[in-house]
Design a protein around this motif. Structure first.
Motif, PDB file in Angstrom:
ATOM      1  N   UNK A  96       0.834  -1.200   0.000  1.00  0.00           N
ATOM      2  CA  UNK A  96       0.000   0.000   0.000  1.00  0.00           C
ATOM      3  C   UNK A  96       0.869   1.249   0.000  1.00  0.00           C
ATOM      4  N   UNK A  97       1.919   1.265   0.809  1.00  0.00           N
ATOM      5  CA  UNK A  97       2.812   2.429   0.848  1.00  0.00           C
ATOM      6  C   UNK A  97       3.498   2.669  -0.488  1.00  0.00           C
ATOM      7  N   UNK A  98       3.984   1.599  -1.102  1.00  0.00           N
ATOM      8  CA  UNK A  98       4.662   1.751  -2.402  1.00  0.00           C
ATOM      9  C   UNK A  98       3.691   2.256  -3.466  1.00  0.00           C
ATOM     10  N   UNK A  99       2.440   1.799  -3.397  1.00  0.00           N
ATOM     11  CA  UNK A  99       1.450   2.257  -4.368  1.00  0.00           C
ATOM     12  C   UNK A  99       1.130   3.732  -4.142  1.00  0.00           C
ATOM     13  N   UNK A 100       0.976   4.136  -2.888  1.00  0.00           N
ATOM     14  CA  UNK A 100       0.784   5.559  -2.594  1.00  0.00           C
ATOM     15  C   UNK A 100       1.919   6.386  -3.196  1.00  0.00           C
ATOM     16  N   UNK A 101       3.151   5.957  -2.969  1.00  0.00           N
ATOM     17  CA  UNK A 101       4.312   6.703  -3.462  1.00  0.00           C
ATOM     18  C   UNK A 101       4.311   6.799  -4.991  1.00  0.00           C
ATOM     19  N   UNK A 102       3.900   5.716  -5.637  1.00  0.00           N
ATOM     20  CA  UNK A 102       3.847   5.686  -7.109  1.00  0.00           C
ATOM     21  C   UNK A 102       2.800   6.660  -7.630  1.00  0.00           C
ATOM     22  N   UNK A 103       1.608   6.648  -7.013  1.00  0.00           N
ATOM     23  CA  UNK A 103       0.535   7.544  -7.455  1.00  0.00           C
ATOM     24  C   UNK A 103       0.938   9.007  -7.233  1.00  0.00           C
ATOM     25  N   UNK A 104       1.656   9.254  -6.157  1.00  0.00           N
ATOM     26  CA  UNK A 104       2.105  10.626  -5.860  1.00  0.00           C
ATOM     27  C   UNK A 104       2.987  11.165  -6.986  1.00  0.00           C
ATOM     28  N   UNK A 105       3.745  10.288  -7.633  1.00  0.00           N
ATOM     29  CA  UNK A 105       4.617  10.698  -8.739  1.00  0.00           C
ATOM     30  C   UNK A 105       3.822  11.190  -9.952  1.00  0.00           C
ATOM     31  N   UNK A 106       2.523  10.879  -9.991  1.00  0.00           N
ATOM     32  CA  UNK A 106       1.691  11.288 -11.124  1.00  0.00           C
ATOM     33  C   UNK A 106       1.016  12.642 -10.912  1.00  0.00           C
ATOM     34  N   UNK A 107       1.173  13.214  -9.719  1.00  0.00           N
ATOM     35  CA  UNK A 107       0.574  14.528  -9.464  1.00  0.00           C
ATOM     36  C   UNK A 107       1.178  15.548 -10.425  1.00  0.00           C
ATOM     37  N   UNK A 108       0.296  16.309 -11.080  1.00  0.00           N
ATOM     38  CA  UNK A 108       0.759  17.285 -12.057  1.00  0.00           C
ATOM     39  C   UNK A 108       0.937  16.714 -13.450  1.00  0.00           C
ATOM     40  N   UNK A 109       0.899  15.372 -13.547  1.00  0.00           N
ATOM     41  CA  UNK A 109       1.007  14.704 -14.859  1.00  0.00           C
ATOM     42  C   UNK A 109      -0.374  14.225 -15.311  1.00  0.00           C
ATOM     43  N   UNK A 110      -1.097  13.607 -14.394  1.00  0.00           N
ATOM     44  CA  UNK A 110      -2.451  13.116 -14.676  1.00  0.00           C
ATOM     45  C   UNK A 110      -3.455  14.103 -14.091  1.00  0.00           C
ATOM     46  N   UNK A 111      -4.404  14.538 -14.898  1.00  0.00           N
ATOM     47  CA  UNK A 111      -5.351  15.575 -14.479  1.00  0.00           C
ATOM     48  C   UNK A 111      -6.749  15.055 -14.179  1.00  0.00           C
ATOM     49  N   UNK A 112      -7.054  13.832 -14.606  1.00  0.00           N
ATOM     50  CA  UNK A 112      -8.371  13.280 -14.308  1.00  0.00           C
ATOM     51  C   UNK A 112      -8.379  12.727 -12.877  1.00  0.00           C
ATOM     52  N   UNK A 113      -9.563  12.548 -12.286  1.00  0.00           N
ATOM     53  CA  UNK A 113      -9.615  12.016 -10.927  1.00  0.00           C
ATOM     54  C   UNK A 113      -9.136  10.569 -10.861  1.00  0.00           C
ATOM     55  N   UNK A 114      -8.449  10.245  -9.762  1.00  0.00           N
ATOM     56  CA  UNK A 114      -8.023   8.881  -9.468  1.00  0.00           C
ATOM     57  C   UNK A 114      -8.689   8.456  -8.172  1.00  0.00           C
ATOM     58  N   UNK A 115      -9.203   7.231  -8.136  1.00  0.00           N
ATOM     59  CA  UNK A 115      -9.810   6.710  -6.912  1.00  0.00           C
ATOM     60  C   UNK A 115      -9.237   5.331  -6.620  1.00  0.00           C
ATOM     61  N   UNK A 116      -9.225   4.968  -5.359  1.00  0.00           N
ATOM     62  CA  UNK A 116      -8.787   3.635  -4.962  1.00  0.00           C
ATOM     63  C   UNK A 116      -9.982   2.706  -4.821  1.00  0.00           C
ATOM     64  N   UNK A 117      -9.839   1.501  -5.324  1.00  0.00           N
ATOM     65  CA  UNK A 117     -10.760   0.407  -5.011  1.00  0.00           C
ATOM     66  C   UNK A 117     -10.023  -0.479  -4.010  1.00  0.00           C
ATOM     67  N   UNK A 118     -10.577  -0.612  -2.822  1.00  0.00           N
ATOM     68  CA  UNK A 118      -9.872  -1.373  -1.803  1.00  0.00           C
ATOM     69  C   UNK A 118     -10.862  -2.010  -0.839  1.00  0.00           C
ATOM     70  N   UNK A 119     -10.337  -2.581   0.227  1.00  0.00           N
ATOM     71  CA  UNK A 119     -11.168  -3.310   1.188  1.00  0.00           C
ATOM     72  C   UNK A 119     -10.941  -2.762   2.592  1.00  0.00           C
ATOM     73  N   UNK A 120     -11.953  -2.933   3.441  1.00  0.00           N
ATOM     74  CA  UNK A 120     -11.921  -2.370   4.784  1.00  0.00           C
ATOM     75  C   UNK A 120     -10.656  -2.774   5.538  1.00  0.00           C
ATOM     76  N   UNK A 121     -10.264  -4.029   5.402  1.00  0.00           N
ATOM     77  CA  UNK A 121      -9.106  -4.515   6.151  1.00  0.00           C
ATOM     78  C   UNK A 121      -7.830  -3.748   5.784  1.00  0.00           C
ATOM     79  N   UNK A 122      -7.692  -3.417   4.508  1.00  0.00           N
ATOM     80  CA  UNK A 122      -6.522  -2.661   4.057  1.00  0.00           C
ATOM     81  C   UNK A 122      -6.486  -1.293   4.743  1.00  0.00           C
TER      82      UNK A 122
END
Length: 256
Positions: A73-99
């Motif tokens: 989860x942390x690595x994915x957060x860091x990866x998505x953060x790298x797209x700030x300013x590059x991707x302009x459409x909304x991004x949402x997470x599909x995940x589960x309560x336990x995560x």
């Protein structure tokens, strides 16, 4: 209007899903950029999880590939953060309560804001238990996007009235996956949603072909496609980016 709802302001929206970290995080970044370039209006990113109860075999296998490749989860957060300013459409997470619980609900939503995630879809958080997550979402401005299934029946209106971002209308009973035919009365379901809220609604589960996307958009404000995209990624791996781009373009063209 939220950033998620903004995805629907220019006509019918095409919502694409990708499993984060499949086959690796660098490819996930490239796929997100390519899907936006080819017409995706909003992108769902699945956080890989060992027990994704709403997913069929295609996405289950993608989750396992991503976990095996070392995605967290942390690595994915860091990866998505790298797209700030590059991707302009909304991004949402599909995940589960336990995560979310394991990460810490407040910390999770704060990181969503930090990394540019505008909403979360949590299939195993029923409407009656949304208050487990809603305060953290409300505090940070992250949309808690509800799902409405064919079995929701009398609850459809109540769920829709509390919706944020968009209402995810599940086309069929069961888990995600490609279906040859969708038999649910989608017109009746979306009518109830639209009578209850001005928040847009999109239909997902089972949509794979352009004609299916065009058909569901007769009733809804958008179409969601996951398994068909994940299958392309499974087939081509790191070389899948242009193939996914062409597929997304064909689906968006069908609903324009």
């Amino acid at each position: 209007m939220s950033k998620v709802s903004d995805a629907f302001k220019n006509g019918k929206a095409f919502i694409a899903f990708v499993t984060g970290g499949d086959p690796d995080l660098e490819t996930t970044k490239k796929l997100i950029v390519e899907m936006e370039k080819n017409g995706a209006d909003l992108i769902e990113i699945g956080i890989p999880f060992s027990d994704p109860i709403a997913e069929g075999p295609v996405i289950q296998e993608a989750d396992l590939r991503a976990l095996k490749a070392g995605c967290t989860t942390d690595k994915l957060f860091d990866t998505i953060k790298e797209l700030k300013g590059i991707v302009n459409i909304p991004l949402v997470f599909m995940t589960y309560v336990n995560v979310i619980y394991r990460y810490g609900s407040e910390k999770f939503m704060n990181r969503c804001v930090e990394c540019g995630i505008s909403g979360v879809i949590v299939p195993d958080c029923p409407f009656e238990e949304r208050d487990e997550l809603a305060p953290y979402c409300d505090k940070t401005g992250v949309d808690l996007i509800p799902l409405i299934a064919p079995t929701s029946e009398k609850r459809i209106t109540e769920i829709a009235q509390s919706a944020q971002g968009f209402v995810y209308v599940v086309s069929s009973l069961g888990v995600t996956g490609i279906r040859q035919k969708i038999t649910t009365d989608l017109g009746a379901m979306t009518k109830l949603v639209k009578e209850a809220t001005d928040v847009p609604c999109a239909i997902g589960f089972g949509i794979a072909k352009p004609e299916q996307a065009a058909n569901v958009c007769r009733y809804a404000d958008g179409a969601i496609v996951g398994s068909a995209i994940v299958k392309i990624v499974a087939e081509y791996g790191r070389e899948s980016v242009p193939y996914v781009g062409a597929y997304v373009k064909s689906m968006k063209d069908a609903i324009r």
